[in-house]
Scaffold this motif. Structure first.
Motif, PDB file in Angstrom:
ATOM      1  N   LEU A 119       0.823  -1.202   0.000  1.00  0.00           N
ATOM      2  CA  LEU A 119       0.000   0.000   0.000  1.00  0.00           C
ATOM      3  C   LEU A 119       0.864   1.262   0.000  1.00  0.00           C
ATOM      4  O   LEU A 119       0.494   2.267  -0.617  1.00  0.00           O
ATOM      5  CB  LEU A 119      -0.925  -0.008   1.222  1.00  0.00           C
ATOM      6  CG  LEU A 119      -2.051  -1.042   1.198  1.00  0.00           C
ATOM      7  CD1 LEU A 119      -2.820  -1.037   2.512  1.00  0.00           C
ATOM      8  CD2 LEU A 119      -2.999  -0.783   0.036  1.00  0.00           C
ATOM      9  N   CYS A 120       1.999   1.222   0.686  1.00  0.00           N
ATOM     10  CA  CYS A 120       2.924   2.367   0.659  1.00  0.00           C
ATOM     11  C   CYS A 120       3.401   2.648  -0.759  1.00  0.00           C
ATOM     12  O   CYS A 120       3.411   3.803  -1.216  1.00  0.00           O
ATOM     13  CB  CYS A 120       4.115   2.103   1.568  1.00  0.00           C
ATOM     14  SG  CYS A 120       3.776   2.271   3.329  1.00  0.00           S
ATOM     15  N   GLN A 121       3.789   1.613  -1.475  1.00  0.00           N
ATOM     16  CA  GLN A 121       4.249   1.782  -2.858  1.00  0.00           C
ATOM     17  C   GLN A 121       3.121   2.292  -3.752  1.00  0.00           C
ATOM     18  O   GLN A 121       3.331   3.149  -4.619  1.00  0.00           O
ATOM     19  CB  GLN A 121       4.798   0.456  -3.381  1.00  0.00           C
ATOM     20  CG  GLN A 121       6.073   0.005  -2.689  1.00  0.00           C
ATOM     21  CD  GLN A 121       6.543  -1.359  -3.155  1.00  0.00           C
ATOM     22  OE1 GLN A 121       5.825  -2.068  -3.874  1.00  0.00           O
ATOM     23  NE2 GLN A 121       7.732  -1.750  -2.742  1.00  0.00           N
ATOM     24  N   LEU A 122       1.916   1.782  -3.515  1.00  0.00           N
ATOM     25  CA  LEU A 122       0.762   2.209  -4.308  1.00  0.00           C
ATOM     26  C   LEU A 122       0.484   3.695  -4.111  1.00  0.00           C
ATOM     27  O   LEU A 122       0.280   4.451  -5.077  1.00  0.00           O
ATOM     28  CB  LEU A 122      -0.456   1.378  -3.893  1.00  0.00           C
ATOM     29  CG  LEU A 122      -1.706   1.481  -4.768  1.00  0.00           C
ATOM     30  CD1 LEU A 122      -1.445   0.895  -6.142  1.00  0.00           C
ATOM     31  CD2 LEU A 122      -2.866   0.746  -4.104  1.00  0.00           C
ATOM     32  N   LEU A 123       0.528   4.152  -2.860  1.00  0.00           N
ATOM     33  CA  LEU A 123       0.254   5.552  -2.576  1.00  0.00           C
ATOM     34  C   LEU A 123       1.385   6.469  -3.029  1.00  0.00           C
ATOM     35  O   LEU A 123       1.155   7.596  -3.449  1.00  0.00           O
ATOM     36  CB  LEU A 123       0.004   5.732  -1.078  1.00  0.00           C
ATOM     37  CG  LEU A 123      -1.412   5.369  -0.614  1.00  0.00           C
ATOM     38  CD1 LEU A 123      -1.483   5.326   0.900  1.00  0.00           C
ATOM     39  CD2 LEU A 123      -2.423   6.356  -1.157  1.00  0.00           C
ATOM     40  N   GLN A 124       2.619   5.988  -2.943  1.00  0.00           N
ATOM     41  CA  GLN A 124       3.736   6.794  -3.431  1.00  0.00           C
ATOM     42  C   GLN A 124       3.642   6.993  -4.943  1.00  0.00           C
ATOM     43  O   GLN A 124       3.900   8.085  -5.457  1.00  0.00           O
ATOM     44  CB  GLN A 124       5.051   6.126  -3.043  1.00  0.00           C
ATOM     45  CG  GLN A 124       5.376   6.244  -1.557  1.00  0.00           C
ATOM     46  CD  GLN A 124       6.566   5.400  -1.145  1.00  0.00           C
ATOM     47  OE1 GLN A 124       7.148   4.690  -1.971  1.00  0.00           O
ATOM     48  NE2 GLN A 124       6.917   5.451   0.131  1.00  0.00           N
ATOM     49  N   HIS A 125       3.271   5.940  -5.648  1.00  0.00           N
ATOM     50  CA  HIS A 125       3.071   6.053  -7.095  1.00  0.00           C
ATOM     51  C   HIS A 125       1.953   7.029  -7.402  1.00  0.00           C
ATOM     52  O   HIS A 125       2.042   7.845  -8.329  1.00  0.00           O
ATOM     53  CB  HIS A 125       2.755   4.679  -7.680  1.00  0.00           C
ATOM     54  CG  HIS A 125       2.626   4.687  -9.178  1.00  0.00           C
ATOM     55  ND1 HIS A 125       1.837   3.794  -9.858  1.00  0.00           N
ATOM     56  CD2 HIS A 125       3.172   5.486 -10.128  1.00  0.00           C
ATOM     57  CE1 HIS A 125       1.907   4.037 -11.150  1.00  0.00           C
ATOM     58  NE2 HIS A 125       2.707   5.063 -11.332  1.00  0.00           N
ATOM     59  N   PHE A 126       0.886   6.969  -6.618  1.00  0.00           N
ATOM     60  CA  PHE A 126      -0.230   7.887  -6.819  1.00  0.00           C
ATOM     61  C   PHE A 126       0.200   9.329  -6.558  1.00  0.00           C
ATOM     62  O   PHE A 126      -0.149  10.243  -7.309  1.00  0.00           O
ATOM     63  CB  PHE A 126      -1.381   7.495  -5.889  1.00  0.00           C
ATOM     64  CG  PHE A 126      -2.522   8.469  -5.890  1.00  0.00           C
ATOM     65  CD1 PHE A 126      -3.406   8.516  -6.958  1.00  0.00           C
ATOM     66  CD2 PHE A 126      -2.708   9.339  -4.829  1.00  0.00           C
ATOM     67  CE1 PHE A 126      -4.462   9.420  -6.967  1.00  0.00           C
ATOM     68  CE2 PHE A 126      -3.762  10.240  -4.829  1.00  0.00           C
ATOM     69  CZ  PHE A 126      -4.641  10.280  -5.899  1.00  0.00           C
ATOM     70  N   THR A 127       0.984   9.557  -5.498  1.00  0.00           N
ATOM     71  CA  THR A 127       1.420  10.908  -5.152  1.00  0.00           C
ATOM     72  C   THR A 127       2.311  11.493  -6.247  1.00  0.00           C
ATOM     73  O   THR A 127       2.195  12.679  -6.592  1.00  0.00           O
ATOM     74  CB  THR A 127       2.177  10.894  -3.813  1.00  0.00           C
ATOM     75  OG1 THR A 127       1.328  10.329  -2.800  1.00  0.00           O
ATOM     76  CG2 THR A 127       2.573  12.290  -3.397  1.00  0.00           C
TER      77      THR A 127
END
Length: 338
Positions: A119-127
């Motif tokens: 989830l951290c990687q997913l949100l970083q990609h989104f940011t």
């Protein structure tokens, strides 16, 4: 009596909004509308919400910017990610409270840790996919409101990923002293971890973008309130006993870590190693997290759109009841920290 049967729609069938271009709305006749329609719509299939949760590239194609409301699409993707974070938080809470008797706790920890990293990687990609909100000079045009709101939402999601707001609200007394004592040991462990410092940094970014908006309302006011709860819990649990020692070093500016600034080396060092004193600016003065009353006062100024000089950007605007109520709650948090 009429019985209404709801239509069941598969989650995988949910597509992102496809607003019609202005040319179609302004078509003088039905024949003109029909002639314009093929050239004003996407030739490819509109991407679905589950597809964009893990791959945002369809939103950055050349045709998408002409036909899709990109800020609205990004907001929908963010709200979809919130569902994933809520699922993670619920599972983590259940496993901590009721570990399976026939299964080692270590395997559960690995599963939860892997999901957290994903989830951290997913949100970083989104940011990274969001438009930039950095202003390099005063002559630059102001950052669009939609960009700042998207940044607030992304930072809030990252904050929730690194702290249990349910535990913080219980510690703040939402359900009485008994529940506050129950969650206290877990929060004590949390405040000593890198996860807590990461949550502080992202909560600081919520305040940063809210401050750039100059007075916020509705959901984004609640986002600032969640950020203030994070600061309050950290200040009370981690820094309350160190207040006198911190004041002895008040002249050393190198120890200060500004939570609503850019991610400079001091910030990275604080998140990784815990070195430095996290702080804000309140009316031109330093407000450290070890001084919750000052921090809460700074947060209230952000909610009301008051700048560091103490003047509101729009003095004629009446504060919405939600902002007034949240300001009162934040004031009470600051007072309770004594």
């Amino acid at each position: 009596m009429c019985l209404v049967v709801p239509t069941i729609i598969s989650y995988s069938e949910l597509t992102l909004p496809l607003p019609l271009p202005n040319a179609l709305f302004l078509a003088p006749t039905a024949t003109a509308w029909k002639a314009l329609y093929p050239s004003q719509t996407l030739s490819d299939r509109v991407p679905s919400l589950p597809q964009c949760l893990y791959d945002l590239s369809p939103l950055h194609s050349a045709g998408a910017h002409r036909h899709l409301d990109i800020p609205l699409c990004l907001s929908l993707v963010a709200y979809g990610m919130w569902g994933l974070i809520l699922e993670f938080r619920t599972l983590n809470s259940v496993l901590r409270a009721h570990p399976p008797p026939n299964q080692s706790y270590g395997s559960n920890t690995l599963v939860i840790g892997h999901r957290h990293q994903e989830l951290c990687q997913l949100l970083q990609h989104f940011t990274v996919s969001l438009p930039s909100a950095t202003v390099h000079n005063r002559q630059a045009p102001p950052v669009p409101t939609t960009t700042l709101e998207s940044r607030i939402l992304a930072s809030l999601l990252l904050t929730h990923l690194h702290v249990s707001f349910n535990d913080i609200q219980l510690f703040a007394g939402r359900e009485g002293d008994e529940e506050a004592r129950r969650v206290y040991p877990g929060l004590q462990t949390w405040v000593e971890s890198r996860e807590a410092r990461t949550a502080l940094w992202h909560a600081g970014q919520v305040v940063r973008y809210a401050k750039m908006l100059g007075g916020i309302r509705e959901f984004f006011a609640v986002a600032v309130y969640h950020a203030s709860l994070t600061f309050w819990a950290y200040g009370v649990l981690r820094l309350g006993g160190e207040r006198m020692n911190d004041l002895d070093h008040s002249g050393d500016e190198n120890l200060l870590v500004w939570l609503y600034g850019d991610e400079v080396e001091d910030v990275k060092r604080f998140v990784a190693l815990g070195s430095g004193m996290p702080c804000f600016s309140a009316a031109g003065k330093v407000a450290r997290l070890s001084e919750p009353e000052k921090v809460m006062a700074a947060i209230i100024n952000v909610l009301k759109g008051v700048d560091d000089n103490g003047s509101a950007r729009d003095e004629q605007t009446v504060m919405p009841p939600l902002v007034e109520n949240l300001s009162q709650l934040i004031t009470e948090l600051g007072s309770a920290a004594r």
